[in-house]
Write a protein that holds these residues in place. Structure first.
Motif: not given
Length: 243
Positions: A140, A86, A138, A156
């Motif tokens: 978050r 991330h 993804s 998330r």
């Protein structure tokens, strides 16, 4: 001359100390941007539905049950291993990617009387195995930061694809343990049966995490998450962060 050399040396030491202080201060002010994580997941998985459909068919048709019985806490649910990266856009938002693998493996057996002869029965055995691979972007959002940044609560979401390879093997044998691979007459056909299910399928997949907690210092963190999707319900892992 000696006094001049001493003055020059003193200035060099002060300059070196000043440079070190500035460098350390700039390093401390650098924002953490990059995250690498590794975690294990257990609990109900979105890939379990296919496993349950296939397993239930064989258990109902051939009257079997799990060999582990009540001592099997995981059952035919998947256990997953995930790797994540991330990038922190700011203190609240981070975007990245998740990739991982999972496996479900379970054995089943059963026994029933067969024929008119005493102590004549059929022994049944089934084995299930499901292997999954998933990858997904993804995002978050950290909605609470406390303890001087050493603890975060976040949510998330991830949406991607999953590959599932589902296998089930079933065999039954006569009471004397013979596994007939060839039949001399029709009377033996009911005593032996071998069925094999093998399917590979790609489909869309997701992971929704309503709440996750992250605990750690500037570079090493431990995290735990509750959610549902391709990682399972409960995930625990380690996270490494860098500027």
């Amino acid at each position: 001359m000696h006094c001049q050399s001493y003055t020059i040396m003193k200035r060099m030491i002060l300059a070196t100390a000043l440079i070190c202080c500035v460098t350390l201060r700039l390093g401390a002010q650098q924002q953490i941007r990059h995250e690498f994580s590794m975690g294990f997941g257990v609990g109900n998985n979105m890939a379990d539905k296919k496993v349950n459909d296939v397993v239930d068919h064989y258990l109902e048709t051939y009257h079997m049950e799990s060999e582990m019985g009540c001592s099997d806490f995981v059952g035919d649910s998947h256990i997953t291993l995930s790797f994540e990266y991330h990038y922190r856009l700011n203190q609240r938002w981070a975007v990245g990617c998740i990739a991982g693998w999972g496996i479900s493996k379970e054995s089943y057996d059963g026994i029933e009387e067969h024929g008119a002869a005493p102590h004549s029965y059929l022994a049944k055995y089934g084995s299930e195995q499901s292997r999954i691979f998933y990858i997904a972007p993804s995002v978050r959002y950290s909605w609470l930061t406390t303890m001087r940044g050493h603890m975060q609560l976040y949510s998330r979401a991830a949406l991607g694809t999953i590959r599932q390879h589902m296998l089930f093997d079933y065999q039954q044998a006569a009471s004397d343990g013979r596994l007939y691979t060839a039949f001399e007459d029709d009377t033996q056909r009911d005593e032996y049966r071998h069925e094999h299910f093998d399917e590979v399928k790609w489909r869309s997949a997701y992971q929704l995490t309503p709440v996750g907690i992250d605990l750690g210092n500037r570079f090493i963190h431990f995290y735990s998450e509750l959610g549902y999707g391709f990682q399972g319900v409960f995930t625990i892992g380690t996270r490494f962060t860098f500027p």
